[in-house]
Design a protein around this motif. Structure first.
Motif, PDB file in Angstrom:
ATOM      1  N   UNK A 191       3.519  12.835  -4.504  1.00  0.00           N
ATOM      2  CA  UNK A 191       4.173  12.101  -5.581  1.00  0.00           C
ATOM      3  C   UNK A 191       4.398  12.978  -6.813  1.00  0.00           C
ATOM      4  N   UNK A 192       5.665  12.986  -7.306  1.00  0.00           N
ATOM      5  CA  UNK A 192       6.022  13.772  -8.490  1.00  0.00           C
ATOM      6  C   UNK A 192       6.389  12.875  -9.671  1.00  0.00           C
ATOM      7  N   UNK A 193       6.855  11.663  -9.359  1.00  0.00           N
ATOM      8  CA  UNK A 193       7.343  10.791 -10.436  1.00  0.00           C
ATOM      9  C   UNK A 193       6.897   9.359 -10.153  1.00  0.00           C
ATOM     10  N   UNK A 194       6.163   8.776 -11.100  1.00  0.00           N
ATOM     11  CA  UNK A 194       5.689   7.402 -10.969  1.00  0.00           C
ATOM     12  C   UNK A 194       6.054   6.641 -12.237  1.00  0.00           C
ATOM     13  N   UNK A 195       6.838   5.565 -12.083  1.00  0.00           N
ATOM     14  CA  UNK A 195       7.280   4.779 -13.239  1.00  0.00           C
ATOM     15  C   UNK A 195       6.951   3.309 -13.013  1.00  0.00           C
ATOM     16  N   UNK A 196       6.179   2.717 -13.934  1.00  0.00           N
ATOM     17  CA  UNK A 196       6.000   1.273 -14.014  1.00  0.00           C
ATOM     18  C   UNK A 196       6.765   0.807 -15.251  1.00  0.00           C
ATOM     19  N   UNK A 197       7.712  -0.112 -15.092  1.00  0.00           N
ATOM     20  CA  UNK A 197       8.542  -0.518 -16.224  1.00  0.00           C
ATOM     21  C   UNK A 197       8.561  -2.045 -16.336  1.00  0.00           C
ATOM     22  N   UNK A 198       8.370  -2.538 -17.543  1.00  0.00           N
ATOM     23  CA  UNK A 198       8.470  -3.970 -17.862  1.00  0.00           C
ATOM     24  C   UNK A 198       7.562  -4.835 -16.979  1.00  0.00           C
ATOM     25  N   UNK A 199       6.336  -4.376 -16.802  1.00  0.00           N
ATOM     26  CA  UNK A 199       5.324  -5.165 -16.065  1.00  0.00           C
ATOM     27  C   UNK A 199       4.543  -5.988 -17.086  1.00  0.00           C
ATOM     28  N   UNK A 200       5.192  -7.035 -17.595  1.00  0.00           N
ATOM     29  CA  UNK A 200       4.652  -7.790 -18.721  1.00  0.00           C
ATOM     30  C   UNK A 200       3.360  -8.523 -18.398  1.00  0.00           C
ATOM     31  N   UNK A 201       3.138  -8.819 -17.120  1.00  0.00           N
ATOM     32  CA  UNK A 201       1.928  -9.568 -16.751  1.00  0.00           C
ATOM     33  C   UNK A 201       0.747  -8.700 -16.352  1.00  0.00           C
ATOM     34  N   UNK A 255       0.823  -1.235   0.000  1.00  0.00           N
ATOM     35  CA  UNK A 255       0.000   0.000   0.000  1.00  0.00           C
ATOM     36  C   UNK A 255       0.847   1.270   0.000  1.00  0.00           C
ATOM     37  N   UNK A 256       1.524   1.520  -1.118  1.00  0.00           N
ATOM     38  CA  UNK A 256       2.431   2.670  -1.199  1.00  0.00           C
ATOM     39  C   UNK A 256       1.696   4.002  -1.164  1.00  0.00           C
ATOM     40  N   UNK A 257       0.418   3.993  -1.486  1.00  0.00           N
ATOM     41  CA  UNK A 257      -0.349   5.237  -1.476  1.00  0.00           C
ATOM     42  C   UNK A 257      -0.414   5.900  -0.113  1.00  0.00           C
ATOM     43  N   UNK A 258      -0.121   5.140   0.947  1.00  0.00           N
ATOM     44  CA  UNK A 258      -0.165   5.688   2.304  1.00  0.00           C
ATOM     45  C   UNK A 258       1.054   6.545   2.637  1.00  0.00           C
ATOM     46  N   UNK A 259       2.077   6.500   1.782  1.00  0.00           N
ATOM     47  CA  UNK A 259       3.326   7.202   2.091  1.00  0.00           C
ATOM     48  C   UNK A 259       3.144   8.706   1.881  1.00  0.00           C
ATOM     49  N   UNK A 260       3.072   9.421   2.968  1.00  0.00           N
ATOM     50  CA  UNK A 260       2.678  10.836   2.925  1.00  0.00           C
ATOM     51  C   UNK A 260       3.746  11.747   2.331  1.00  0.00           C
ATOM     52  N   UNK A 261       5.012  11.316   2.322  1.00  0.00           N
ATOM     53  CA  UNK A 261       6.078  12.184   1.816  1.00  0.00           C
ATOM     54  C   UNK A 261       6.675  11.688   0.503  1.00  0.00           C
ATOM     55  N   UNK A 262       6.168  10.561  -0.020  1.00  0.00           N
ATOM     56  CA  UNK A 262       6.778   9.942  -1.192  1.00  0.00           C
ATOM     57  C   UNK A 262       6.692  10.862  -2.416  1.00  0.00           C
ATOM     58  N   UNK A 263       7.864  11.078  -3.049  1.00  0.00           N
ATOM     59  CA  UNK A 263       7.934  11.930  -4.240  1.00  0.00           C
ATOM     60  C   UNK A 263       8.257  11.131  -5.492  1.00  0.00           C
ATOM     61  N   UNK A 264       8.978  10.008  -5.342  1.00  0.00           N
ATOM     62  CA  UNK A 264       9.380   9.224  -6.509  1.00  0.00           C
ATOM     63  C   UNK A 264       9.160   7.741  -6.241  1.00  0.00           C
ATOM     64  N   UNK A 265       8.452   7.069  -7.149  1.00  0.00           N
ATOM     65  CA  UNK A 265       8.196   5.635  -7.035  1.00  0.00           C
ATOM     66  C   UNK A 265       8.553   4.977  -8.366  1.00  0.00           C
ATOM     67  N   UNK A 266       9.510   4.051  -8.316  1.00  0.00           N
ATOM     68  CA  UNK A 266       9.989   3.367  -9.525  1.00  0.00           C
ATOM     69  C   UNK A 266       9.821   1.865  -9.307  1.00  0.00           C
ATOM     70  N   UNK A 267       9.029   1.217 -10.161  1.00  0.00           N
ATOM     71  CA  UNK A 267       8.760  -0.215 -10.045  1.00  0.00           C
ATOM     72  C   UNK A 267       9.152  -0.879 -11.362  1.00  0.00           C
ATOM     73  N   UNK A 268      10.110  -1.816 -11.301  1.00  0.00           N
ATOM     74  CA  UNK A 268      10.669  -2.411 -12.516  1.00  0.00           C
ATOM     75  C   UNK A 268      10.594  -3.942 -12.446  1.00  0.00           C
ATOM     76  N   UNK A 269       9.967  -4.539 -13.422  1.00  0.00           N
ATOM     77  CA  UNK A 269       9.926  -5.999 -13.619  1.00  0.00           C
ATOM     78  C   UNK A 269       9.237  -6.793 -12.511  1.00  0.00           C
ATOM     79  N   UNK A 270       8.130  -6.353 -11.986  1.00  0.00           N
ATOM     80  CA  UNK A 270       7.336  -7.260 -11.130  1.00  0.00           C
ATOM     81  C   UNK A 270       6.443  -8.084 -12.061  1.00  0.00           C
ATOM     82  N   UNK A 271       6.996  -9.095 -12.682  1.00  0.00           N
ATOM     83  CA  UNK A 271       6.353  -9.777 -13.808  1.00  0.00           C
ATOM     84  C   UNK A 271       5.040 -10.461 -13.440  1.00  0.00           C
TER      85      UNK A 271
END
Length: 882
Positions: free
Chosen positions: A853-863, A810-826
């Motif tokens: 949140x200022x930057x949100x990246x989902x990368x290579x989530x093939x599934x 539940x990353x949405x609860x992070x009150x100070x999060x500015x950058x979230x990068x998620x790569x290859x959770x297939x």
């Protein structure tokens, strides 16, 4: 630099005096008088240094006197540092002896043990050096009196950086017409023109040639018009091989093992063939067509419409290069100059008096943007009329050196700096022109030279950050590169005139050498007085003769552009005065052939900074390295065959930053648990066994309470999750960044489900003040982070190669999060409520997730199959993704 050196010497003397009292140490007869005499003389010299450094530009005799003072100060610093080191080692030895039962028993039987042991703490060799140097300083102190220096000193505080980011403010004025003209010349094509057209921007130094070129280079029109863009700083001399390599590297090629120009040009032709390219050659000086001929012929392989843009100070250079179009860049108008100055100098509405004085100061800048920015930055720190009037009336305007109209503003800004910032800026002359200066590396180099002093509740590293930002705010740095996640500055450059100014201040004290271009006779002369040097090795076996014979160097930074070092490293350990030694590589180059470090390294007692990264054949470090009592930073990153560290690592009690490749190391030596000064430990290598009691266990991390940056690798080997819990990271309130790495990156075919990984992540509960978190190669189906909501300060979060992960926390609860990068959770198929941190009962009327949140990246989530869009669901629930 004289003022900086005198300050360092006085600090050394004060440290010795303090330790003599605290530890009840006795001196060799007569040395006490010499120490007092040195302190007295240096204080009297320090009182007049401000006036002396101001007068040196008009009085050559004063400059000669300052040179003598600098030479003597360096020598005294070496001797006093040797003395301080011997005292420190004595204290460590006594602590070790106190813990040995046999030594305790012997000491209790010999009442005079302590007295006898302390009586001989100063070797006779050091005593003789101090006596000789005391006489030298006597002569220098006596000589100063004939100059009748003023002893009036100013007090300048180092102000905390402003909240506004200096790197984000647009400071380009009066160049719109020039920009449009240049774009027209670059983008408009004609069937009559040659395939490769050359355009040149010509103008005096500091007028904004590079700024204009950069404006065009970064414009959207240029990005869409050309297939490839390349930027190369040329400077002096015009080296075709270096330039060709730089172009090839910008295009994604690897020039590290290419030596001959013809071979490099062949590769370059292949990469540019039938591509419409835009090449910027910045700061060109050559007026000899032969220097440019082969490279120019190679570049003709580009397609019709390709452009080369050259910036230069001379029209003859533009003609030599073969420019078909030329833009003669003029100075800024009076109005444009005032707009630029106002943007720099005034944070709010200014008084009429300041505006009147400011306009007169701007007039003295004669429309040169660099001069205007420099003085605008300087005056932004001053708030009263008298301070502004002093700048206007300064004698510095009368000095004519190198670049007329530029150096006076730079001198005015430099002499307004507090002396700690002066020495930090001057040190930057060690880098070659257009060098990309990495901020963290620069701060550690300042630390190695003792330019940064720890204050109560403030680390040296934090003080270095403040110094860097102060210098940047005063326009001594530019071209900032920022971290894409948090926006922090990672590197910068210096304007070529600011760089020339730094070298002008330090003369031959700081020297940068590119081995492809140096002339041996000139080098020997330059090295004679060099104290800080950076070498760029272009080819194997081109280590400059004389560098390894210079025993006075305090900094030696060697960057290899060739992978074959030919045992060069072995030549460097005879430089016994070194505070900083780097033998590393440029990007994409591993250094081969260096398999071991000489045991003679133990003689380098002053060494504080050691960077041997990317030495790929290095297999082990000698135990003698652990005798380096003063060592603060040891960087062994990407030494991919280094399998163990010396067991004696615990002797490095002043070590603050330890960087090693934890994937390769078999284990971490037990003594590391006693290195309580550590701020950085990357990476801690998890070991599945104790290796006969030799290994540093994970639960001992709780002893390293000053750790700020921690990386832990090989977590796939964790057997007992209880060990992780006993590390008790939650109580380490200084920890700011944490990397949890579960092994070397696996391939898709090697995906192994590891349920234990989930429990390990959960057991690593970090402190609530953590700012950065990265989890790599976790093999669990879920990533259990029951503590995630407690991380109220977390700004950057990265998940990499967690192939088996099916549900996102539940990353949405992070009150100070500015950058979230998620790569290859297939294995993730659906992203929805659980990711946003929304409870499933639906009782809430509204909810805000990811508020910063200022930057949100989902990368290579093939599934990934489904995004559960619950942003709006009638009147029941409104989700706001800020």
């Amino acid at each position: 630099m004289a003022e900086a050196l005198v300050s360092v010497v006085l600090e050394q003397l004060a440290s010795i005096a303090r330790q003599l009292v605290e530890e009840r140490l006795r001196l060799v007869v007569g040395v006490d008088d010499d120490v007092q005499n040195l302190t007295r003389n240096f204080r009297s010299i320090q009182a007049v240094l401000e006036d002396a450094e101001n007068r040196q530009f008009k009085e050559s005799a004063v400059r000669v006197w300052l040179d003598k003072l600098k030479e003597a100060s360096y020598d005294i610093d070496d001797v006093l540092d040797e003395w301080n080191t011997s005292i420190g080692k004595l204290q460590v030895k006594e602590v070790e002896n106190a813990s040995k039962p046999m030594i305790k028993k012997v000491c209790s039987l010999i009442p005079c043990y302590t007295f006898c042991f302390r009586k001989v703490i100063l070797p006779c060799a050091i005593a003789r050096k101090i006596k000789s140097l005391s006489k030298t300083i006597d002569d220098i102190a006596t000589e100063k009196d004939r100059f009748r220096f003023s002893s009036e000193a100013r007090t300048i505080d180092i102000k905390p950086p402003m909240t506004a980011s200096f790197g984000d403010i647009s400071m380009v004025h009066g160049r719109e017409a020039d920009k449009e003209e240049l774009l027209n010349k670059l983008l408009n094509e004609s069937s009559q023109e040659p395939a490769i057209s050359i355009v040149s921007i010509v103008g005096m130094g500091g007028i904004g040639k590079t700024t204009l070129a950069r404006l065009v280079f970064d414009s959207d029109k240029v990005k869409t018009h050309f297939d490839k863009k390349i930027w190369v700083c040329v400077s002096k001399p015009f080296d075709e091989i270096r330039i060709a390599k730089a172009i090839l590297e910008s295009l994604g090629g690897d020039p590290s093992k290419l030596g001959e120009l013809e071979t490099i040009l062949q590769h370059l032709s292949q990469d540019l063939d039938k591509n419409k390219f835009f090449l910027v050659l910045d700061d060109v000086w050559t007026e000899d067509f032969k220097n440019w001929e082969q490279l120019k012929d190679c570049l003709k392989c580009g397609s019709q419409g390709s452009r080369i843009l050259v910036t230069t100070r001379k029209q003859n250079v533009a003609k030599t290069i073969g420019a078909t179009n030329m833009i003669l860049l003029g100075t800024l108008s009076e109005n444009e100059s005032w707009l630029l100055f106002s943007q720099m100098a005034f944070s709010r509405e200014a008084s009429e008096n300041l505006v009147d004085i400011g306009r007169k100061i701007v007039a003295k800048c004669k429309g040169l943007p660099l001069a205007i920015k420099t003085l605008g930055s300087l005056l932004s720190f001053k708030t009263n009329t008298r301070e502004w009037q002093n700048v206007l009336d300064s004698e510095m305007w009368e000095i004519e050196e190198v670049e007329q109209g530029i150096f006076p503003p730079l001198l005015l800004s430099y002499y307004d700096l507090p002396f700690p910032l002066k020495k930090c800026f001057s040190y930057c002359a060690i880098f070659p022109q257009d060098h990309e200066i990495k901020k963290d590396e620069l701060i550690k180099l300042w630390m190695a030279q003792s330019y940064l002093k720890e204050k109560r509740n403030k680390d040296m590293e934090l003080i270095g950050e403040e110094y860097f930002e102060n210098l940047a705010m005063r326009s001594f740095f530019q071209d900032f590169k920022k971290n894409i996640y948090d926006g922090r500055i990672e590197s910068c450059k210096m304007h070529d005139i600011v760089h020339d100014f730094a070298q002008f201040l330090t003369k031959n004290e700081c020297l940068s050498i590119e081995t492809d271009n140096y002339v041996e006779s000139q080098l020997k002369s330059s090295l004679k007085n060099a104290r800080h040097s950076m070498l760029i090795l272009g080819k194997p076996d081109l280590f400059p003769v004389g560098v390894d014979n210079n025993k006075k160097l305090h900094s030696l930074l060697v960057k290899s552009q060739d992978s074959r070092s030919r045992q060069t490293l072995s030549k460097l350990f005879d430089n016994l005065s070194l505070r900083a030694l780097q033998f590393s590589r440029n990007e994409h180059v591993y250094i081969e052939d260096t398999q071991e470090i000489s045991k003679e390294i133990k003689k380098m007692i002053h060494l504080r900074y050691l960077d041997l990264s990317y030495n790929s054949d290095l297999r082990e470090l000698p135990k003698e390295l652990c005798d380096l009592y003063n060592l603060q930073m040891l960087n062994m990153a990407w030494c991919v065959n280094l399998t163990k560290l010396p067991q004696e690592m615990g002797k490095l009690i002043n070590l603050r930053h330890l960087i090693v490749d934890g994937h390769i190391l078999k284990y971490m030596p037990k003594g590391i648990e006693g290195l309580t000064c550590l701020r950085t430990l990357e990476y801690f290598a998890w070991s599945s066994s104790s290796h006969g009691g030799k290994a540093f266990t994970i639960e001992s991390l709780k002893n390293l309470t000053n750790l700020q940056h921690l990386g832990i690798s090989r977590l796939e080997n964790v057997g007992d999750v209880g060990e992780v819990k006993r590390a008790n990271l939650r109580n380490n309130t200084n920890l700011l960044s944490l990397v949890l790495d579960f092994g070397i990156e696996s391939t898709l075919m090697q995906r192994v489900e590891r349920e234990r990984d989930e429990m390990v992540v959960e057991a690593f509960e970090p402190p609530p003040n953590l700012v950065k978190l990265c989890i790599k190669d976790c093999g669990g189906k879920t990533i259990r982070l029951n503590w995630i909501a407690s991380l109220t300060q977390l700004r950057e979060l990265t998940l990499i190669h967690c192939y088996n992960c099916e549900y996102l926390p539940p990353f949405g609860k992070l009150s100070s999060l500015e950058s979230l990068f998620i790569d290859w959770p297939l294995s993730v198929k659906k992203v929805g409520n659980e990711f946003l941190g929304i409870e499933s009962d639906g009782n809430a009327r509204s909810c805000i997730v990811f508020p910063k949140l200022k930057r949100l990246v989902f990368d290579r989530m093939n599934g990934w199959e489904e995004w559960d869009d619950i942003t709006f669901k009638g009147d029941e629930l409104a989700i706001s993704l800020q």
